[in-house]
Design a protein around this motif. Structure first.
Motif, PDB file in Angstrom:
ATOM      1  N   THR A  44      48.739  68.934  90.760  1.00 43.49           N
ATOM      2  CA  THR A  44      47.418  68.745  91.368  1.00 43.49           C
ATOM      3  C   THR A  44      47.447  69.084  92.851  1.00 43.49           C
ATOM      4  O   THR A  44      46.559  69.778  93.367  1.00 43.49           O
ATOM      5  CB  THR A  44      46.938  67.291  91.170  1.00 43.49           C
ATOM      6  N   ARG A  45      48.458  68.590  93.563  1.00 43.22           N
ATOM      7  CA  ARG A  45      48.544  68.871  94.999  1.00 43.22           C
ATOM      8  C   ARG A  45      48.744  70.365  95.263  1.00 43.22           C
ATOM      9  O   ARG A  45      48.127  70.935  96.174  1.00 43.22           O
ATOM     10  CB  ARG A  45      49.677  68.053  95.618  1.00 43.22           C
ATOM     11  N   VAL A 155      46.838  76.786  80.340  1.00 38.03           N
ATOM     12  CA  VAL A 155      46.296  75.460  80.651  1.00 38.03           C
ATOM     13  C   VAL A 155      46.340  74.568  79.408  1.00 38.03           C
ATOM     14  O   VAL A 155      46.721  73.387  79.478  1.00 38.03           O
ATOM     15  CB  VAL A 155      44.856  75.577  81.189  1.00 38.03           C
ATOM     16  N   TRP A 156      45.972  75.121  78.264  1.00 36.73           N
ATOM     17  CA  TRP A 156      46.031  74.359  77.011  1.00 36.73           C
ATOM     18  C   TRP A 156      47.476  73.971  76.682  1.00 36.73           C
ATOM     19  O   TRP A 156      47.748  72.828  76.278  1.00 36.73           O
ATOM     20  CB  TRP A 156      45.432  75.193  75.885  1.00 36.73           C
ATOM     21  N   GLN A 157      48.401  74.906  76.868  1.00 40.57           N
ATOM     22  CA  GLN A 157      49.807  74.622  76.594  1.00 40.57           C
ATOM     23  C   GLN A 157      50.343  73.539  77.532  1.00 40.57           C
ATOM     24  O   GLN A 157      51.062  72.623  77.104  1.00 40.57           O
ATOM     25  CB  GLN A 157      50.632  75.905  76.733  1.00 40.57           C
ATOM     26  N   ALA A 158      49.989  73.637  78.828  1.00 43.86           N
ATOM     27  CA  ALA A 158      50.455  72.644  79.793  1.00 43.86           C
ATOM     28  C   ALA A 158      49.861  71.272  79.498  1.00 43.86           C
ATOM     29  O   ALA A 158      50.533  70.243  79.687  1.00 43.86           O
ATOM     30  CB  ALA A 158      50.097  73.082  81.214  1.00 43.86           C
ATOM     31  N   TYR A 159      48.631  71.252  79.024  1.00 45.09           N
ATOM     32  CA  TYR A 159      48.025  69.964  78.675  1.00 45.09           C
ATOM     33  C   TYR A 159      48.770  69.325  77.505  1.00 45.09           C
ATOM     34  O   TYR A 159      48.966  68.102  77.474  1.00 45.09           O
ATOM     35  CB  TYR A 159      46.551  70.146  78.335  1.00 45.09           C
ATOM     36  N   ARG A 160      49.190  70.132  76.571  1.00 42.00           N
ATOM     37  CA  ARG A 160      49.981  69.600  75.453  1.00 42.00           C
ATOM     38  C   ARG A 160      51.316  69.045  75.919  1.00 42.00           C
ATOM     39  O   ARG A 160      51.811  68.053  75.377  1.00 42.00           O
ATOM     40  CB  ARG A 160      50.223  70.688  74.416  1.00 42.00           C
ATOM     41  N   LEU A 161      51.887  69.669  76.946  1.00 40.13           N
ATOM     42  CA  LEU A 161      53.224  69.278  77.391  1.00 40.13           C
ATOM     43  C   LEU A 161      53.208  68.100  78.364  1.00 40.13           C
ATOM     44  O   LEU A 161      54.015  67.174  78.242  1.00 40.13           O
ATOM     45  CB  LEU A 161      53.931  70.467  78.040  1.00 40.13           C
ATOM     46  N   VAL A 162      52.310  68.150  79.353  1.00 44.72           N
ATOM     47  CA  VAL A 162      52.310  67.105  80.395  1.00 44.72           C
ATOM     48  C   VAL A 162      50.928  66.494  80.630  1.00 44.72           C
ATOM     49  O   VAL A 162      50.751  65.723  81.573  1.00 44.72           O
ATOM     50  CB  VAL A 162      52.868  67.658  81.736  1.00 44.72           C
ATOM     51  N   GLU A 163      49.950  66.850  79.796  1.00 42.18           N
ATOM     52  CA  GLU A 163      48.594  66.298  79.892  1.00 42.18           C
ATOM     53  C   GLU A 163      47.965  66.530  81.270  1.00 42.18           C
ATOM     54  O   GLU A 163      47.362  65.636  81.861  1.00 42.18           O
ATOM     55  CB  GLU A 163      48.594  64.808  79.545  1.00 42.18           C
ATOM     56  N   TRP A 164      48.113  67.749  81.774  1.00 42.39           N
ATOM     57  CA  TRP A 164      47.505  68.107  83.063  1.00 42.39           C
ATOM     58  C   TRP A 164      46.552  69.258  82.880  1.00 42.39           C
ATOM     59  O   TRP A 164      46.806  70.185  82.112  1.00 42.39           O
ATOM     60  CB  TRP A 164      48.585  68.511  84.074  1.00 42.39           C
ATOM     61  N   GLN A 165      45.417  69.182  83.572  1.00 39.94           N
ATOM     62  CA  GLN A 165      44.483  70.296  83.613  1.00 39.94           C
ATOM     63  C   GLN A 165      44.025  70.473  85.057  1.00 39.94           C
ATOM     64  O   GLN A 165      43.960  69.511  85.818  1.00 39.94           O
ATOM     65  CB  GLN A 165      43.311  70.057  82.653  1.00 39.94           C
ATOM     66  N   PRO A 166      43.712  71.711  85.457  1.00 39.93           N
ATOM     67  CA  PRO A 166      43.522  72.022  86.879  1.00 39.93           C
ATOM     68  C   PRO A 166      42.145  71.696  87.444  1.00 39.93           C
ATOM     69  O   PRO A 166      41.965  71.726  88.655  1.00 39.93           O
ATOM     70  CB  PRO A 166      43.764  73.536  86.925  1.00 39.93           C
ATOM     71  N   LEU A 167      41.165  71.384  86.593  1.00 43.43           N
ATOM     72  CA  LEU A 167      39.806  71.182  87.081  1.00 43.43           C
ATOM     73  C   LEU A 167      39.575  69.706  87.385  1.00 43.43           C
ATOM     74  O   LEU A 167      39.163  68.930  86.533  1.00 43.43           O
ATOM     75  CB  LEU A 167      38.796  71.702  86.054  1.00 43.43           C
ATOM     76  N   HIS A 168      39.827  69.316  88.634  1.00 47.09           N
ATOM     77  CA  HIS A 168      39.610  67.948  89.059  1.00 47.09           C
ATOM     78  C   HIS A 168      38.579  67.924  90.186  1.00 47.09           C
ATOM     79  O   HIS A 168      38.067  68.966  90.604  1.00 47.09           O
ATOM     80  CB  HIS A 168      40.926  67.297  89.503  1.00 47.09           C
ATOM     81  N   ARG A 169      38.247  66.725  90.680  1.00 46.96           N
ATOM     82  CA  ARG A 169      37.141  66.580  91.629  1.00 46.96           C
ATOM     83  C   ARG A 169      37.364  67.363  92.917  1.00 46.96           C
ATOM     84  O   ARG A 169      36.432  67.956  93.463  1.00 46.96           O
ATOM     85  CB  ARG A 169      36.932  65.099  91.955  1.00 46.96           C
ATOM     86  N   ASP A 170      38.579  67.375  93.421  1.00 42.82           N
ATOM     87  CA  ASP A 170      38.857  68.093  94.667  1.00 42.82           C
ATOM     88  C   ASP A 170      38.545  69.583  94.529  1.00 42.82           C
ATOM     89  O   ASP A 170      38.022  70.208  95.470  1.00 42.82           O
ATOM     90  CB  ASP A 170      40.326  67.919  95.067  1.00 42.82           C
TER      91      ASP A 170
END
Length: 202
Positions: A44-45, A155-170
């Motif tokens: 995220t950072r 992004v889908w693969q990374a979400y499966r692996l570490v549950e992260w997606q790049p679209l956040h409030r910031d």
């Protein structure tokens, strides 16, 4: 015109490349320690900073893309401003979202190989479809769309692996600020005191 477009658009890749040497060792340790929340925070950072840099670059291209092409390559290249922006947008998406590739390479490297291989027929198909319709802009759109599809896979693969997606409030706040600044800059360029100079300088 294609080579100058790629030469300028390639600059935007440097934002992601500048962060990865520091990011990869960190997330590698966090993955080995099975600290998913720490991996998410690191991604995220990094994505926040990469997006900020890319948004500033895209803002300049959106408003002054044609002028930049004219300045560096001559008046005959000014029409490449739109294609330059489209290709750069694809690189930007691949920058702040594509950092997920590092997670995939560390945990499931063969997923990344198959993703790249899947991109070949996608790119060929989009080229055959878009270039006859829109020419240079179609080729640029093909590059941008291919990158977007590959990034969506990652992004889908990374979400499966570490549950992260790049679209956040910031990211949303930075995008809104960039759009607002872009509208202001374009308005000043189009309607400001120096608006009439474009015709004299071309």
């Amino acid at each position: 015109c294609a080579l100058p477009i790629l030469q300028i658009a390639f600059i935007i890749r440097k934002s992601r490349l500048s962060f990865e040497p520091a990011l990869v060792p960190v997330i590698s340790q966090e993955i080995r320690a099975e600290r998913s929340e720490a991996v998410q925070d690191s991604l995220t950072r990094a994505s926040r900073w990469i997006f900020a840099l890319d948004a500033a670059f895209l803002l300049g291209l959106a408003v002054f893309g044609g002028d930049i092409m004219r300045l560096f390559y001559g008046s005959g290249f000014a029409s490449g401003g739109l294609a330059l922006f489209i290709v750069s947008l694809g690189y930007a998406v691949n920058g702040f979202c594509g950092i997920t590739e590092n997670v995939i390479m560390l945990q499931r490297p063969y997923w990344n190989l198959w993703t790249w291989l899947a991109g070949v027929p996608i790119a060929v198909g989009l080229n055959l479809l878009l270039i006859p319709i829109w020419g240079m802009e179609g080729a640029a759109a093909s590059v941008g769309l291919t990158m977007a599809v590959l990034v969506a896979f990652r992004v889908w693969q990374a979400y499966r692996l570490v549950e992260w997606q790049p679209l956040h409030r910031d990211i949303g706040m930075l995008a809104a600020l960039a759009i607002a600044l872009g509208l202001v800059a374009y308005s000043v360029k189009a309607f400001g005191p120096s608006a009439g100079l474009a015709g004299h300088l071309s």
